[in-house]
Write a protein that holds these residues in place. Structure first.
Motif: not given
Length: 317
Positions: A179-189
């Motif tokens: 049930g958790y949302a998943i995001i993949e990407g560059r960790l920024l600020m």
């Protein structure tokens, strides 16, 4: 050969590493640090679960908890490479059970249960499982077998950490994080003020997403700044667009150059990988023009093609 730092008593926890990445009794520091730091983190989170029933707590960890969970190396063994760890006590006494020893005992009980598909201790919540999953990243780097032995007043226990154990840990996490949302990407600020712990994840498409996190994730967030990560958590959605507006981080996992999925090595998105002009040209099938007359076939009639070619050649000279 053993290099003894402290031989007054048998160490609380002994680790032995085996695999093709171990050469002549040597192990890469990064591999050793990855495993030991995450085992230490799991012990710390088990202690918090014993104290409060939670494994993630806002604010900086109490000094008492830091003392309870502090591990130090007391022995190094060669051959397949092994180390012995113990809790730093410096003569301090704690009323009742030593929670550090209790946490190590729970750690070992849980690892044995994972291997045999048994019942996990109640302290084995998602935060503890995340630490154990991340400890196993060295499995992907050629350290295939880690044996763990504990010795305490609570008894002696043995456990192993192998690829099947890590796969079971990941499967358990998938169930817990359903049930958790998943995001993949560059960790920024990021902002690391205690009352405003936030960062941003820039996915390969779309706008950066604001992520909030607890103090327990601060070190992991800082360590992975500007890296490609997979983040899971409780999402707040924009009512108009339906897109994720913000995310409360419950799990963060760095993604290497290639990720193994179902036994297959899958490269991460090339969006984040810089390529040279030559590499881009090969990728897109673009090659130097050897015959400028070929360009004239599609050249607009009202434009002087010969003047353009002369200008290009002049610039080259």
């Amino acid at each position: 050969m053993d290099n003894n730092i402290n031989t007054k008593k048998r160490p609380l926890l002994s680790l032995r590493f085996r695999g093709p990445a171990i050469h002549e009794g040597r192990i890469l520091y990064d591999d050793l640090s990855t495993f030991v730091s995450n085992i230490s983190s799991a012990i710390d989170r088990i202690i918090l679960a014993i104290q409060t029933g939670e494994s993630v707590k806002k604010g900086r960890p109490l000094k008492t908890r830091q003392i309870l969970s502090a591990l130090e190396i007391v022995r190094v063994r060669k051959a397949s490479f092994g180390i012995a760890l113990d809790l730093r006590r410096n003569g301090q006494q704690f009323l009742g059970w030593d929670m550090g020893e209790q946490a190590v005992d729970i750690l070992m009980t849980g690892l044995k249960a994972i291997r045999s598909d048994g019942m996990l201790p109640k302290e084995y919540n998602p935060s503890v499982m995340i630490s154990l999953r991340d400890a196993g990243r060295i499995i992907e780097r050629g350290v295939e077998h880690i044996s763990l032995n504990s010795t305490s007043v609570l008894g002696n226990k043995r456990a192993v950490y192998t690829l099947p154990v890590r796969e079971r840990i990941i499967a358990q996490l998938h169930k817990l994080e359903h049930g958790y949302a998943i995001i993949e990407g560059r960790l920024l600020m990021l902002d690391v003020e205690e009352d405003k712990l936030v960062c941003k994840i820039r996915p390969s498409t779309g706008e950066p997403i604001l992520c909030k996190y607890d103090e327990d994730f601060a070190d992991e967030i800082i360590k992975n700044i500007r890296q490609f990560v997979r983040v899971k958590g409780e999402a707040t959605y924009d009512t108009t667009s339906g897109r994720i507006a913000s995310l409360q981080v419950k799990d963060l996992e760095p993604i290497d150059e290639a990720t193994s999925i179902g036994g297959t090595i899958v490269p991460i998105s090339s969006f984040w990988k810089g390529k040279s002009f030559d590499e881009l040209a090969i990728l897109q099938g673009v090659y130097p023009i050897s015959d400028f007359d070929k360009l004239s076939k599609d050249w607009p009639e009202d434009t002087d093609f010969d003047s353009f070619i002369q200008a290009v050649r002049g610039a080259r000279d």
